[in-house]
Design a protein around this motif. Sequence first.
Motif, PDB file in Angstrom:
ATOM      1  N   ALA A  47     -27.677 -67.162  19.792  1.00 60.62           N
ATOM      2  CA  ALA A  47     -28.871 -66.370  19.479  1.00 60.62           C
ATOM      3  C   ALA A  47     -28.731 -64.940  19.965  1.00 60.62           C
ATOM      4  O   ALA A  47     -29.200 -64.000  19.313  1.00 60.62           O
ATOM      5  CB  ALA A  47     -30.106 -67.015  20.096  1.00 60.62           C
ATOM      6  N   THR A  48     -28.064 -64.746  21.108  1.00 62.27           N
ATOM      7  CA  THR A  48     -27.934 -63.386  21.666  1.00 62.27           C
ATOM      8  C   THR A  48     -26.957 -62.528  20.878  1.00 62.27           C
ATOM      9  O   THR A  48     -26.930 -61.308  21.056  1.00 62.27           O
ATOM     10  CB  THR A  48     -27.469 -63.442  23.133  1.00 62.27           C
ATOM     11  N   MET A  49     -26.175 -63.127  19.993  1.00 61.57           N
ATOM     12  CA  MET A  49     -25.214 -62.335  19.224  1.00 61.57           C
ATOM     13  C   MET A  49     -25.896 -61.306  18.325  1.00 61.57           C
ATOM     14  O   MET A  49     -25.287 -60.295  17.960  1.00 61.57           O
ATOM     15  CB  MET A  49     -24.329 -63.244  18.375  1.00 61.57           C
ATOM     16  N   SER A  50     -27.149 -61.572  17.965  1.00 65.43           N
ATOM     17  CA  SER A  50     -27.859 -60.625  17.102  1.00 65.43           C
ATOM     18  C   SER A  50     -28.063 -59.272  17.776  1.00 65.43           C
ATOM     19  O   SER A  50     -28.303 -58.271  17.105  1.00 65.43           O
ATOM     20  CB  SER A  50     -29.214 -61.205  16.693  1.00 65.43           C
ATOM     21  N   SER A  51     -27.958 -59.238  19.117  1.00 62.93           N
ATOM     22  CA  SER A  51     -28.151 -57.987  19.851  1.00 62.93           C
ATOM     23  C   SER A  51     -26.835 -57.263  20.126  1.00 62.93           C
ATOM     24  O   SER A  51     -26.830 -56.185  20.728  1.00 62.93           O
ATOM     25  CB  SER A  51     -28.873 -58.248  21.181  1.00 62.93           C
ATOM     26  N   SER A  59     -26.528 -67.231   8.734  1.00 65.90           N
ATOM     27  CA  SER A  59     -27.455 -66.107   8.905  1.00 65.90           C
ATOM     28  C   SER A  59     -26.795 -64.752   8.727  1.00 65.90           C
ATOM     29  O   SER A  59     -27.479 -63.729   8.670  1.00 65.90           O
ATOM     30  CB  SER A  59     -28.105 -66.162  10.291  1.00 65.90           C
ATOM     31  N   VAL A  60     -25.461 -64.724   8.664  1.00 65.21           N
ATOM     32  CA  VAL A  60     -24.759 -63.446   8.480  1.00 65.21           C
ATOM     33  C   VAL A  60     -24.944 -63.030   7.034  1.00 65.21           C
ATOM     34  O   VAL A  60     -24.347 -63.588   6.118  1.00 65.21           O
ATOM     35  CB  VAL A  60     -23.263 -63.573   8.831  1.00 65.21           C
ATOM     36  N   SER A  61     -25.771 -62.038   6.821  1.00 62.77           N
ATOM     37  CA  SER A  61     -26.164 -61.658   5.461  1.00 62.77           C
ATOM     38  C   SER A  61     -25.257 -60.577   4.895  1.00 62.77           C
ATOM     39  O   SER A  61     -24.434 -59.984   5.605  1.00 62.77           O
ATOM     40  CB  SER A  61     -27.619 -61.175   5.446  1.00 62.77           C
ATOM     41  N   GLU A  62     -25.473 -60.295   3.594  1.00 63.98           N
ATOM     42  CA  GLU A  62     -24.623 -59.327   2.895  1.00 63.98           C
ATOM     43  C   GLU A  62     -24.834 -57.895   3.365  1.00 63.98           C
ATOM     44  O   GLU A  62     -24.013 -57.024   3.080  1.00 63.98           O
ATOM     45  CB  GLU A  62     -24.881 -59.387   1.394  1.00 63.98           C
ATOM     46  N   ASP A  63     -25.950 -57.640   4.086  1.00 63.92           N
ATOM     47  CA  ASP A  63     -26.174 -56.271   4.530  1.00 63.92           C
ATOM     48  C   ASP A  63     -25.419 -55.950   5.812  1.00 63.92           C
ATOM     49  O   ASP A  63     -25.455 -54.823   6.300  1.00 63.92           O
ATOM     50  CB  ASP A  63     -27.674 -55.993   4.726  1.00 63.92           C
ATOM     51  N   LYS A  64     -24.725 -56.941   6.375  1.00 61.96           N
ATOM     52  CA  LYS A  64     -23.855 -56.682   7.511  1.00 61.96           C
ATOM     53  C   LYS A  64     -22.594 -55.953   7.031  1.00 61.96           C
ATOM     54  O   LYS A  64     -22.281 -55.918   5.847  1.00 61.96           O
ATOM     55  CB  LYS A  64     -23.463 -57.997   8.189  1.00 61.96           C
ATOM     56  N   HIS A  65     -21.863 -55.389   7.989  1.00 56.82           N
ATOM     57  CA  HIS A  65     -20.603 -54.719   7.644  1.00 56.82           C
ATOM     58  C   HIS A  65     -19.685 -55.695   6.913  1.00 56.82           C
ATOM     59  O   HIS A  65     -19.689 -56.901   7.180  1.00 56.82           O
ATOM     60  CB  HIS A  65     -19.938 -54.207   8.920  1.00 56.82           C
ATOM     61  N   SER A  66     -18.909 -55.180   5.989  1.00 54.24           N
ATOM     62  CA  SER A  66     -18.058 -56.046   5.163  1.00 54.24           C
ATOM     63  C   SER A  66     -17.095 -56.884   6.007  1.00 54.24           C
ATOM     64  O   SER A  66     -16.793 -58.033   5.660  1.00 54.24           O
ATOM     65  CB  SER A  66     -17.270 -55.201   4.153  1.00 54.24           C
ATOM     66  N   TYR A 100     -16.717 -60.933   5.997  1.00 57.59           N
ATOM     67  CA  TYR A 100     -15.396 -61.533   5.765  1.00 57.59           C
ATOM     68  C   TYR A 100     -15.124 -62.641   6.787  1.00 57.59           C
ATOM     69  O   TYR A 100     -14.724 -63.757   6.430  1.00 57.59           O
ATOM     70  CB  TYR A 100     -14.311 -60.466   5.844  1.00 57.59           C
ATOM     71  N   TYR A 101     -15.357 -62.348   8.065  1.00 60.63           N
ATOM     72  CA  TYR A 101     -15.082 -63.349   9.102  1.00 60.63           C
ATOM     73  C   TYR A 101     -16.096 -64.493   9.060  1.00 60.63           C
ATOM     74  O   TYR A 101     -15.764 -65.629   9.447  1.00 60.63           O
ATOM     75  CB  TYR A 101     -15.052 -62.694  10.478  1.00 60.63           C
ATOM     76  N   ALA A 102     -17.302 -64.220   8.571  1.00 58.21           N
ATOM     77  CA  ALA A 102     -18.269 -65.300   8.367  1.00 58.21           C
ATOM     78  C   ALA A 102     -17.759 -66.259   7.293  1.00 58.21           C
ATOM     79  O   ALA A 102     -17.902 -67.485   7.413  1.00 58.21           O
ATOM     80  CB  ALA A 102     -19.628 -64.728   7.979  1.00 58.21           C
ATOM     81  N   ILE A 103     -17.151 -65.706   6.254  1.00 60.68           N
ATOM     82  CA  ILE A 103     -16.577 -66.537   5.191  1.00 60.68           C
ATOM     83  C   ILE A 103     -15.416 -67.368   5.726  1.00 60.68           C
ATOM     84  O   ILE A 103     -15.271 -68.554   5.387  1.00 60.68           O
ATOM     85  CB  ILE A 103     -16.146 -65.653   4.004  1.00 60.68           C
ATOM     86  N   VAL A 104     -14.581 -66.770   6.576  1.00 59.36           N
ATOM     87  CA  VAL A 104     -13.481 -67.518   7.202  1.00 59.36           C
ATOM     88  C   VAL A 104     -14.034 -68.717   7.967  1.00 59.36           C
ATOM     89  O   VAL A 104     -13.514 -69.839   7.876  1.00 59.36           O
ATOM     90  CB  VAL A 104     -12.676 -66.601   8.146  1.00 59.36           C
ATOM     91  N   ALA A 105     -15.121 -68.480   8.729  1.00 57.27           N
ATOM     92  CA  ALA A 105     -15.732 -69.567   9.497  1.00 57.27           C
ATOM     93  C   ALA A 105     -16.311 -70.639   8.573  1.00 57.27           C
ATOM     94  O   ALA A 105     -16.172 -71.846   8.831  1.00 57.27           O
ATOM     95  CB  ALA A 105     -16.820 -69.000  10.413  1.00 57.27           C
ATOM     96  N   MET A 161     -19.970 -65.889  -3.613  1.00 56.70           N
ATOM     97  CA  MET A 161     -19.135 -65.505  -4.748  1.00 56.70           C
ATOM     98  C   MET A 161     -19.872 -64.534  -5.664  1.00 56.70           C
ATOM     99  O   MET A 161     -19.258 -63.853  -6.480  1.00 56.70           O
ATOM    100  CB  MET A 161     -18.709 -66.742  -5.537  1.00 56.70           C
ATOM    101  N   VAL A 162     -21.184 -64.457  -5.537  1.00 51.89           N
ATOM    102  CA  VAL A 162     -21.964 -63.491  -6.313  1.00 51.89           C
ATOM    103  C   VAL A 162     -22.052 -62.166  -5.579  1.00 51.89           C
ATOM    104  O   VAL A 162     -21.932 -61.101  -6.172  1.00 51.89           O
ATOM    105  CB  VAL A 162     -23.394 -64.027  -6.574  1.00 51.89           C
ATOM    106  N   ASN A 163     -22.216 -62.223  -4.252  1.00 56.01           N
ATOM    107  CA  ASN A 163     -22.591 -61.022  -3.506  1.00 56.01           C
ATOM    108  C   ASN A 163     -21.484 -60.414  -2.652  1.00 56.01           C
ATOM    109  O   ASN A 163     -21.625 -59.281  -2.194  1.00 56.01           O
ATOM    110  CB  ASN A 163     -23.783 -61.344  -2.597  1.00 56.01           C
ATOM    111  N   ALA A 164     -20.421 -61.148  -2.401  1.00 54.55           N
ATOM    112  CA  ALA A 164     -19.347 -60.616  -1.564  1.00 54.55           C
ATOM    113  C   ALA A 164     -18.439 -59.700  -2.381  1.00 54.55           C
ATOM    114  O   ALA A 164     -18.531 -59.634  -3.608  1.00 54.55           O
ATOM    115  CB  ALA A 164     -18.539 -61.760  -0.960  1.00 54.55           C
ATOM    116  N   ASP A 165     -17.542 -58.979  -1.681  1.00 57.24           N
ATOM    117  CA  ASP A 165     -16.638 -58.089  -2.407  1.00 57.24           C
ATOM    118  C   ASP A 165     -15.423 -58.863  -2.921  1.00 57.24           C
ATOM    119  O   ASP A 165     -15.259 -60.055  -2.647  1.00 57.24           O
ATOM    120  CB  ASP A 165     -16.237 -56.886  -1.552  1.00 57.24           C
TER     121      ASP A 165
END
Length: 922
Positions: A787-791, A830-837, A841-846, A868-872
């Motif tokens: 939970a603290t990772m959001s900060s 919870s890692v959304s598309e508005d995060k840095h690319s 990418y690493y969220a997809i790896v996970a 697959m719709v929203n990622a680069d």
Amino acid sequence: MLGKDIERKLTIFISSKIDERYKPIRHALKTLLMETGLVASVYAFEQEASSQNTQGAYLSEVSRSDLCIFLIDNADGVSDAVYKEHKQAINTGIHRLYFFCDERIKDDIPLHSELRQSGETIYRTIHEFAEIPKVAYERAIQDLLDWYRKRAGNLDSGTDITSDVQPTAEAHILQAGSLITLNKNVFARYSSKNILVRVLNPYGEKLFPHENDSSTSCDNLCADFLRMVIGRKTFNIDIFTQLKDAVLSEPAVINDIADVLRIRFDAIAEFFSGNLNVCLTKICEAYKLIKGNASVPEWLVNDIAIDMRNISDMLDQTKNQMQFSSEGQEILNQSAEMVYYPLLDRFAVNQKSKLLKEHFEMLTESPYTNRMGIMNGAFDDIASCFNIAVRFGSLTNIRITCNRYAEVLFTKYVDCKDVRLFRELARMYILEQDEKSLSKVVKAYRNSVDAVTLDDIEVIIESIETVPFKHKQFESVCLLLEHFGYYMSDEQYKKQEDIFFAQSNAWCEDADSRIVSTGYFILRTAFSIIGRSDNMHLLELALTFFIKCIWRFCDETLKVLKHIDYAKCTEEIQTRVMEQLVTLLAMENLANNTQLNNAIIAYRKIATIDTSALDSAVKEKIPAFYNGVYDLEIGLDNNPQVHLDKYINEARQRITPNESGVYYSSYTYNPCDIIRSILKAESIWLEADEISEMVTLIQDTILNENNQSDAKEGAILLAIYLRNTYPAHGAWEQFSELITAHEAEITNARFDSFFGGSGPNVVRYCYLLLKISLGCTSFEEVAIGFATMSSYSERDFIRALRYLGNYLSDADIDMVDNGILGIILNFVLSVSEDKHSDALYYAIVALIELLHARSYATAALIRLSYLMVNADSNMKVLILRKVSKMDYIKTDIGQHILQNGRTNNHYFVKKLANEITESIGI
């Protein structure tokens, strides 16, 4: 609301499977919509797109529509054509309505899940196929009315709410300098009533014609010239001459400087005709005429000097030289006045203030606020600046119009994420050869890049042809290929590729007149198009750089060589590359050059010819590299244990300070990371005493509070790998007790952000992953930790996500507590598309690793399908490659992932998805 009362009716696109069953349904809905009087046209094509060109035409109609209606029978599913139209509507920001019929099949299809995840679109389920037109019409009509009001209010307004200077019936005079006056009727701030403002509207200047158009004939000529400046038309000397004559014949023209203005107009004409030398001559002529004239204010003299300096700088660039002081700069240095421009500066500052205000509102507004903007009103200051620049013949300020336009486009795009604004912004960056800005927005907003259509590419190509200077035009072609080459049709790509190779080779051959800076554009483009162009041609180009001794670009050329697929090249050219590498090794100034070493390793791994000559040259010229990294990467002696021992010793040495008691603040690599990589890649099985030795090394590293944070992170990841690979080893119980008792020492480290290191949060996060691996943590501790990772700062967040992927890759997923896996999954979801690319990418790896968790595989797969719709494109390739190797690819969701790939605009994503589809026989 009656149709006759609507100034601009809306357009609707109906998308569905095309066959005899759907034909009457589409026709009925089209008829109902047209009878409302609210709709200008309904696109309901009655045949499938059979070629790349017709597919592009259909997608262009989607992009031009105000509303897209999708009619889908669950039993039929979603065809690739319909799905491509669905994605285009999403990427373009078009309002959408979905109607699903469950008459034959009640179960949801993958598109239902995708729409639910997006949370943006409401869909309706219809139980009888014949009821589709009636239900779709009833649901669409209210949306259509609401959307019309919103659209009309957002794009245009009958009044100019931002204008603070308006002309009156009488001619007023505004003082500007001591003896020159500006007629307020001519130089007033423009509003949307004027054609100049509407020309700048990226939604189309003809889309919202104003009933009370205030444009004069001179304004219309000026608007034609503006279209030339921003690349919508090629420069036309006849139209420009008419503009010059119109300006000089106006009663408001300032007679004292009429002759100077005439020469300045000639200079502008020469510039846009591509004649820099004649342009500079004309500017100098204007300065000589005005110099010493007491009736002319100093600011106008300085403006001519600025033109002189800037054109002189452009000429210097074509000659590969730089002057520290030009004639124009000397005039400015000797001027008693600061450089300024009356009235124009006021409009320019007002534009900046409005942009800052918009940015402030974006950052501070309430999430419950809906902000409506007036698109035409965003460009009134730019149009006003352009008007003044033209009437005084200011070439520099005319050229700056493109930058001012791009600034507004960017601010508006960031605010509303409308893809049409992005496309116009990208076009302007390419037109101005602004490589840095283009690279940043393309990387930051990949979704908008994926929405680019073939028509958009064609518009950019036509704009490039308006650039007046051949070398600048070629640089624009390079930028187009570099950033959008994978979105072109085969025909478009072949044409631009031919231009690229022809002009690149001509540039290399012409040593006397080549413009050096163009070389960077050539090699960046060559690197970017390796995946689509013939690698043989790219190799020939790269070798030409060496043959012609263009050493300035040695590192860039080696970068190209590093990424070539030599397996697709002939033995003859592979031999030539090897000979060139051997030659470079003999050059003293390239000793221990990192790019050269990397290129050699990459070549050596892929080459299909005998490379013993290269091995010998490396051994002779750089023996340390040969016995170290080269041997480790290539495996010449096939003894990875030697390298393992070396890095273990190095890791041990780094724990202690040097002879002066000083610790290094940063290293270029982490030995624990390399140890872990060797163990994984070489499949080395460690004996019990070797494991104990490594565990001791890890303990000493993480307990030392003077160690750098990255050293501790690497040691912890190595511990996680060893724990999961050798779970039965006897050291882990004591190790668990030790790390639990010494949390403070482990999580304390030296942090040096100057060298790009992570912050304290990342070490604590790695410590949490280690405790999860050892089974010595609680559910609550893990929940709070994630939970603290959001900060976290963005840099720390990305690094933590990367480490999570490493942990999941090394862990035995079946042995991890199911509750903890649920926490991890929820966090990754919870890692959304508005995060840095990089974070995405690493969220997809996970997520890919979590496909091995039986309880959570379906949720992970659904999320990957949505991404697959929203990622680069890079992320889509990763998903396709990984999921295609699992049985999930044959499920409905797996097929939806493949369909996403097949309908993608990106060349490589589409190619890979089609290859996978063919390989699994679907």
